[in-house]
Design a protein around this motif. Structure first.
Motif, PDB file in Angstrom:
ATOM      1  N   ASN A   1      11.390  -9.516  -3.610  1.00  0.00           N
ATOM      2  CA  ASN A   1      11.847  -9.053  -4.605  1.00  0.00           C
ATOM      3  C   ASN A   1      11.236  -7.032  -3.687  1.00  0.00           C
ATOM      4  N   GLU A   2      10.792  -7.560  -3.117  1.00  0.00           N
ATOM      5  CA  GLU A   2      10.927  -5.408  -2.291  1.00  0.00           C
ATOM      6  C   GLU A   2      11.939  -6.196  -1.139  1.00  0.00           C
ATOM      7  N   HIS A   3      12.484  -5.252  -0.799  1.00  0.00           N
ATOM      8  CA  HIS A   3      13.575  -5.413   0.500  1.00  0.00           C
ATOM      9  C   HIS A   3      13.430  -3.723   1.309  1.00  0.00           C
ATOM     10  N   CYS A   4      12.725  -3.013   1.003  1.00  0.00           N
ATOM     11  CA  CYS A   4      12.893  -2.069   1.953  1.00  0.00           C
ATOM     12  C   CYS A   4      10.998  -1.783   2.805  1.00  0.00           C
ATOM     13  N   VAL A   5      11.211  -1.357   3.474  1.00  0.00           N
ATOM     14  CA  VAL A   5       9.580  -1.019   5.048  1.00  0.00           C
ATOM     15  C   VAL A   5       9.136  -0.618   4.311  1.00  0.00           C
ATOM     16  N   LEU A   6       7.829   0.105   4.188  1.00  0.00           N
ATOM     17  CA  LEU A   6       6.823   1.165   4.371  1.00  0.00           C
ATOM     18  C   LEU A   6       5.960   0.830   5.747  1.00  0.00           C
ATOM     19  N   LEU A   7       5.384   2.333   6.153  1.00  0.00           N
ATOM     20  CA  LEU A   7       4.297   2.368   7.281  1.00  0.00           C
ATOM     21  C   LEU A   7       3.206   2.807   5.974  1.00  0.00           C
ATOM     22  N   ASN A   8       2.035   1.923   6.074  1.00  0.00           N
ATOM     23  CA  ASN A   8       0.986   2.140   5.470  1.00  0.00           C
ATOM     24  C   ASN A   8      -0.482   2.695   6.116  1.00  0.00           C
ATOM     25  N   TYR A   9      -1.117   2.929   5.351  1.00  0.00           N
ATOM     26  CA  TYR A   9      -2.373   2.272   5.958  1.00  0.00           C
ATOM     27  C   TYR A   9      -3.609   1.817   4.851  1.00  0.00           C
ATOM     28  N   ARG A  10      -4.560   0.903   5.439  1.00  0.00           N
ATOM     29  CA  ARG A  10      -5.350   0.091   4.195  1.00  0.00           C
ATOM     30  C   ARG A  10      -6.796   0.266   4.500  1.00  0.00           C
TER      31      ARG A  10
ATOM     32  N   ASP B   1       6.410  -4.406   2.810  1.00  0.00           N
ATOM     33  CA  ASP B   1       7.608  -4.805   2.154  1.00  0.00           C
ATOM     34  C   ASP B   1       7.201  -4.102   1.239  1.00  0.00           C
ATOM     35  N   ALA B   2       8.294  -3.201   0.722  1.00  0.00           N
ATOM     36  CA  ALA B   2       8.537  -2.230  -0.797  1.00  0.00           C
ATOM     37  C   ALA B   2       9.557  -2.481  -1.691  1.00  0.00           C
TER      38      ALA B   2
END
Length: 167
Positions: free
Chosen positions: A128-137, A149-150
């Protein structure tokens, strides 16, 4: 409202008109510049808009500036960009599956190469997530930047990219 990109004026004194390079060769492209207030790398310029927006509105904002959402062409580029970002902010990039076919596509239509990007472990993981984020974990005390995916409708920061101009 129209946006405008301003390039810094560059003047060189006592420079020879010929550099000894063949006309049109990469060696001839000796002076590159980016719009004012943009970060630059070898071939691209990057900008992070101040406002958080949905993926679609982020795409529109970049387009208004003569750019597009970030297209990651290599792990080195992803690492370069990550060094300049705020750790606890997520950034939309130009990768999506808007047709909902589980087929990731870059916004500039360049081929998607899963070996050129670093997804977080277990990502993408939600149909259900069709866009992409660059994030820190922060995992096991070793923080890492990666793709996730977001949901496209949640306002986030974004990264715009445009080509560097060569003089």
């Amino acid at each position: 409202m129209a946006s405008e990109i301003t390039y810094a004026e560059v003047k060189f004194k006592n420079e020879s008109k010929t550099s000894g390079a063949n006309p049109g060769s990469p060696a001839e492209k000796m002076w590159g510049c980016c719009p004012e207030h943009w970060m630059d790398s070898n071939t691209s310029c990057y900008f992070i808009p101040a406002e958080s927006k949905t993926w679609t509105d982020s795409k529109k904002k970049c387009t208004e500036m003569g750019a597009h959402l970030l297209v990651i062409n290599s792990r080195e580029e992803q690492q370069f960009i990550s060094k300049t970002l705020k750790k606890y902010t997520a950034y939309y990039v130009g990768l999506s599956d808007l047709e909902r076919k589980n087929h990731w596509q870059w916004i500039d239509q360049s081929p998607y190469d899963e070996n050129a990007v670093s997804w977080h472990s277990g990502e993408p993981n939600d149909s259900n997530e069709h866009c992409v984020l660059l994030n820190y974990r922060n995992s096991n005390q070793d923080g890492v930047w990666g793709l996730n995916d977001a949901n496209c409708e949640i306002p986030q920061s974004s990264i715009c990219e445009t080509m560097k101009l060569y003089l």
